[in-house]
Motif scaffolding. Structure first.
Motif, PDB file in Angstrom:
ATOM      1  N   GLU A 100      15.362  22.202 130.423  1.00 44.93           N
ATOM      2  CA  GLU A 100      16.020  22.838 129.302  1.00 44.93           C
ATOM      3  C   GLU A 100      15.119  22.692 128.090  1.00 44.93           C
ATOM      4  OE1 GLU A 100      19.908  21.354 128.636  1.00 44.93           O
ATOM      5  OE2 GLU A 100      20.764  22.375 130.371  1.00 44.93           O
ATOM      6  N   GLN A 101      15.172  23.663 127.194  1.00 47.37           N
ATOM      7  CA  GLN A 101      14.291  23.667 126.042  1.00 47.37           C
ATOM      8  C   GLN A 101      15.102  23.810 124.763  1.00 47.37           C
ATOM      9  OE1 GLN A 101      11.846  26.994 127.146  1.00 47.37           O
ATOM     10  NE2 GLN A 101      10.450  25.736 128.342  1.00 47.37           N
ATOM     11  N   MET A 102      14.671  23.089 123.761  1.00 49.49           N
ATOM     12  CA  MET A 102      15.349  23.115 122.456  1.00 49.49           C
ATOM     13  C   MET A 102      14.289  23.204 121.368  1.00 49.49           C
ATOM     14  SD  MET A 102      17.732  20.137 120.726  1.00 49.49           S
ATOM     15  CE  MET A 102      19.230  20.520 121.646  1.00 49.49           C
ATOM     16  N   ILE A 103      14.519  24.052 120.387  1.00 48.75           N
ATOM     17  CA  ILE A 103      13.617  24.172 119.237  1.00 48.75           C
ATOM     18  C   ILE A 103      14.247  23.413 118.077  1.00 48.75           C
ATOM     19  CG2 ILE A 103      12.336  25.720 117.725  1.00 48.75           C
ATOM     20  CD1 ILE A 103      12.989  27.983 119.716  1.00 48.75           C
ATOM     21  N   VAL A 104      13.528  22.434 117.571  1.00 44.11           N
ATOM     22  CA  VAL A 104      14.033  21.656 116.438  1.00 44.11           C
ATOM     23  C   VAL A 104      13.112  21.859 115.244  1.00 44.11           C
ATOM     24  CG1 VAL A 104      15.090  19.936 117.938  1.00 44.11           C
ATOM     25  CG2 VAL A 104      12.771  19.558 117.091  1.00 44.11           C
ATOM     26  N   ALA A 105      13.680  21.807 114.053  1.00 43.73           N
ATOM     27  CA  ALA A 105      12.905  21.999 112.833  1.00 43.73           C
ATOM     28  C   ALA A 105      13.385  21.031 111.764  1.00 43.73           C
ATOM     29  CB  ALA A 105      13.049  23.432 112.318  1.00 43.73           C
ATOM     30  N   VAL A 205      18.182  -4.042  97.266  1.00 46.92           N
ATOM     31  CA  VAL A 205      16.827  -3.606  96.928  1.00 46.92           C
ATOM     32  C   VAL A 205      16.843  -2.275  96.189  1.00 46.92           C
ATOM     33  CG1 VAL A 205      14.574  -2.931  97.846  1.00 46.92           C
ATOM     34  CG2 VAL A 205      15.823  -4.853  98.869  1.00 46.92           C
ATOM     35  N   VAL A 206      17.581  -1.302  96.709  1.00 48.71           N
ATOM     36  CA  VAL A 206      17.471   0.063  96.188  1.00 48.71           C
ATOM     37  C   VAL A 206      18.415   0.350  95.028  1.00 48.71           C
ATOM     38  CG1 VAL A 206      16.759   0.893  98.452  1.00 48.71           C
ATOM     39  CG2 VAL A 206      19.171   1.059  97.801  1.00 48.71           C
ATOM     40  N   GLY A 207      19.472  -0.442  94.882  1.00 48.69           N
ATOM     41  CA  GLY A 207      20.431  -0.151  93.836  1.00 48.69           C
ATOM     42  C   GLY A 207      21.097   1.190  94.063  1.00 48.69           C
ATOM     43  N   GLU A 208      20.989   2.102  93.098  1.00 49.03           N
ATOM     44  CA  GLU A 208      21.631   3.407  93.201  1.00 49.03           C
ATOM     45  C   GLU A 208      20.794   4.433  93.960  1.00 49.03           C
ATOM     46  OE1 GLU A 208      22.107   5.254  89.366  1.00 49.03           O
ATOM     47  OE2 GLU A 208      20.306   4.256  88.599  1.00 49.03           O
ATOM     48  N   TYR A 209      19.563   4.081  94.341  1.00 51.11           N
ATOM     49  CA  TYR A 209      18.680   5.047  95.002  1.00 51.11           C
ATOM     50  C   TYR A 209      18.853   4.950  96.521  1.00 51.11           C
ATOM     51  CZ  TYR A 209      16.814   5.240  90.330  1.00 51.11           C
ATOM     52  OH  TYR A 209      16.688   5.381  88.971  1.00 51.11           O
ATOM     53  N   VAL A 210      20.010   5.376  96.977  1.00 49.10           N
ATOM     54  CA  VAL A 210      20.432   5.183  98.361  1.00 49.10           C
ATOM     55  C   VAL A 210      19.805   6.224  99.276  1.00 49.10           C
ATOM     56  CG1 VAL A 210      22.439   5.135  99.889  1.00 49.10           C
ATOM     57  CG2 VAL A 210      22.610   4.215  97.576  1.00 49.10           C
ATOM     58  N   ARG A 211      19.402   5.802 100.471  1.00 47.32           N
ATOM     59  CA  ARG A 211      18.928   6.708 101.518  1.00 47.32           C
ATOM     60  C   ARG A 211      19.869   6.621 102.722  1.00 47.32           C
ATOM     61  NH1 ARG A 211      13.960   9.244 100.027  1.00 47.32           N
ATOM     62  NH2 ARG A 211      13.795   8.721  97.805  1.00 47.32           N
ATOM     63  N   CYS A 212      19.860   7.698 103.528  1.00 51.20           N
ATOM     64  CA  CYS A 212      20.806   7.767 104.637  1.00 51.20           C
ATOM     65  C   CYS A 212      20.215   8.594 105.774  1.00 51.20           C
ATOM     66  CB  CYS A 212      22.124   8.391 104.167  1.00 51.20           C
ATOM     67  SG  CYS A 212      21.955  10.098 103.574  1.00 51.20           S
ATOM     68  N   THR A 213      20.923   8.632 106.888  1.00 51.71           N
ATOM     69  CA  THR A 213      20.515   9.474 108.010  1.00 51.71           C
ATOM     70  C   THR A 213      21.739  10.189 108.576  1.00 51.71           C
ATOM     71  OG1 THR A 213      19.403   9.514 110.167  1.00 51.71           O
ATOM     72  CG2 THR A 213      20.736   7.596 109.694  1.00 51.71           C
ATOM     73  N   ALA A 214      21.558  11.444 108.964  1.00 60.38           N
ATOM     74  CA  ALA A 214      22.583  12.226 109.655  1.00 60.38           C
ATOM     75  C   ALA A 214      22.194  12.300 111.125  1.00 60.38           C
ATOM     76  CB  ALA A 214      22.672  13.633 109.065  1.00 60.38           C
ATOM     77  N   ILE A 215      23.152  12.091 112.012  1.00 62.03           N
ATOM     78  CA  ILE A 215      22.875  12.002 113.448  1.00 62.03           C
ATOM     79  C   ILE A 215      23.861  12.870 114.215  1.00 62.03           C
ATOM     80  CG2 ILE A 215      22.727  10.437 115.441  1.00 62.03           C
ATOM     81  CD1 ILE A 215      22.101   8.190 113.441  1.00 62.03           C
ATOM     82  N   ALA A 216      23.352  13.598 115.218  1.00 60.37           N
ATOM     83  CA  ALA A 216      24.221  14.447 116.036  1.00 60.37           C
ATOM     84  C   ALA A 216      23.771  14.407 117.488  1.00 60.37           C
ATOM     85  CB  ALA A 216      24.205  15.886 115.524  1.00 60.37           C
ATOM     86  N   ASP A 217      24.724  14.313 118.404  1.00 61.74           N
ATOM     87  CA  ASP A 217      24.481  14.444 119.838  1.00 61.74           C
ATOM     88  C   ASP A 217      24.745  15.898 120.216  1.00 61.74           C
ATOM     89  OD1 ASP A 217      24.008  11.739 119.907  1.00 61.74           O
ATOM     90  OD2 ASP A 217      26.022  11.231 120.600  1.00 61.74           O
ATOM     91  N   LEU A 218      23.739  16.563 120.762  1.00 57.64           N
ATOM     92  CA  LEU A 218      23.783  18.008 120.941  1.00 57.64           C
ATOM     93  C   LEU A 218      23.430  18.419 122.362  1.00 57.64           C
ATOM     94  CD1 LEU A 218      21.786  18.852 117.691  1.00 57.64           C
ATOM     95  CD2 LEU A 218      24.270  18.763 117.941  1.00 57.64           C
ATOM     96  N   GLN A 219      23.994  19.533 122.796  1.00 51.86           N
ATOM     97  CA  GLN A 219      23.675  20.114 124.093  1.00 51.86           C
ATOM     98  C   GLN A 219      23.378  21.589 123.928  1.00 51.86           C
ATOM     99  OE1 GLN A 219      27.168  18.959 126.441  1.00 51.86           O
ATOM    100  NE2 GLN A 219      25.827  17.772 127.762  1.00 51.86           N
ATOM    101  N   MET A 220      22.450  22.083 124.744  1.00 47.82           N
ATOM    102  CA  MET A 220      22.172  23.508 124.769  1.00 47.82           C
ATOM    103  C   MET A 220      23.266  24.217 125.561  1.00 47.82           C
ATOM    104  SD  MET A 220      19.461  23.936 122.973  1.00 47.82           S
ATOM    105  CE  MET A 220      19.005  25.622 123.389  1.00 47.82           C
TER     106      MET A 220
END
Length: 356
Positions: A100-105, A205-220
């Motif tokens: 199976e093939q998936m194009i991610v960007a 460490v960062v105070g108000e300069y917060v970083r995050c990640t979005a995560i998804a489990d995906l199927q074609m």
């Protein structure tokens, strides 16, 4: 073929990197995108070579010292990769596993500073990726949702809230209030199985300069029912000119954030990691960058160069495999935006090249 009429004109100094299949129809599509987005004249061939599309490929911009000062050394970036998945597949007649093939960007939107949400949405839709991860996307207040990024033919399936926008930023006047990372899936080709988000910063460490990640489990769509979902993470690590100028205060934070992302074992990790692949490239490309200059003048260059590598070092320490076929994703040169694949699953990249 996807047409190119009406594709918004982008600043040709912005980096565009595409990874393509060895299939004529996809190669032709890439040729069209390359000719329009890169604002370059290409020969009539199935697809253009890197030399025919790229400017400064593999090097740093010749006029780096004269570039306008920017708040963040990342530029609006699109890196797309075709992913082959052979996990749990039946063997074909010749013993080859069906794939199976998936194009991610991944695309850094730069807070909508140089293009409107509608222009960005139109461009992203015409790229035709199955999965799009965005950095410096904008979360708008409730009364301004019409200004949010809405990509035709795509659904946003995951998003996380990062740091608050400054009221001096262009998107703030439109109702934008926070940076976000987000994942969009193509409605025709992808199904969401599960999604979540998380804060990856050390608040002390960062105070108000917060970083995050979005995560998804995906199927074609159309795949076998027993096909395993692909876990995709869109992350944006700490960095940029404001943080880089205070790198000693943020020491250890970039590596910490990457380790937090890796705890969820994404199969595909992509985004603006604010990290170079090696010291040589960092030093070569940051000669005109104020935090580099200041660190050198203060006798702290070794510590600063170590800071510029922390995100990629942590990913590679965990065995993740980086797409290495693009070079310049920063206004100062060099790659700070990346796509990684998890090492212990049957995923692999196809051929790629970069255009500017």
């Amino acid at each position: 073929l996807r047409g190119t009429r009406g594709l918004p004109t982008l600043n040709p100094s912005r980096a565009i990197s595409l990874l393509v299949w060895n299939k004529t129809e996809d190669a032709m599509t890439l040729h069209l995108l390359c000719s329009v987005v890169a604002a370059a004249f290409l020969p009539s061939a199935a697809f253009a070579s890197p030399d025919e599309c790229a400017v400064d490929l593999g090097g740093c911009p010749a006029d780096a010292a004269t570039r306008e000062e920017v708040l963040d050394h990342s530029v609006l970036l699109q890196v797309s990769g075709h992913i082959d998945d052979t996990r749990g597949r039946d063997l074909g007649p010749k013993g080859d596993k069906k794939r199976e093939q998936m194009i991610v960007a991944t695309w850094n939107l730069k807070r909508f500073d140089q293009a409107t949400p509608s222009q960005i949405a139109e461009t992203l839709a015409k790229v035709g990726a199955d999965v799009i991860g965005t950095n410096e996307d904008i979360e708008f207040n409730e009364s301004s949702q019409d200004n949010a990024l809405s990509i035709p033919g795509y659904t946003k399936v995951a998003a996380c809230r990062g740091e608050a926008l400054w009221d001096s930023e262009m998107a703030y006047a439109l109702g934008g209030r926070w940076l976000q990372n987000a994942i969009y899936i193509r409605d025709e080709t992808v199904t969401k199985v599960h999604s979540f988000s998380k804060n990856i910063s050390d608040a002390q460490v960062v105070g108000e300069y917060v970083r995050c990640t979005a995560i998804a489990d995906l199927q074609m769509k159309g795949g076998k029912k027993r096909s395993l979902p692909i876990r995709v993470a869109a992350a944006h690590l700490t960095g940029g000119q404001f943080v880089d100028s205070r790198f000693l205060t943020f020491e250890g934070e970039k590596g910490y954030e990457m380790r937090q992302v890796l705890l969820d074992r994404p199969d595909v990790l992509m985004g603006d990691l604010n990290s170079y692949p090696d010291t040589e490239r960092a030093e070569q490309c940051q000669q005109a960058y104020d935090p580099y200059i200041d660190a050198k003048d203060a006798g702290q260059l070794d510590q600063y160069l170590g800071w510029t590598l922390k995100g990629t070092q942590e990913a590679e320490r965990a065995g993740y495999v980086r797409l290495q076929n693009f070079e310049n994703t920063s206004a100062y040169g060099g790659a700070v935006d990346h796509i990684y694949l998890r090492p212990d699953v049957s995923l692999k990249f196809a051929q790629s090249f970069q255009v500017l």
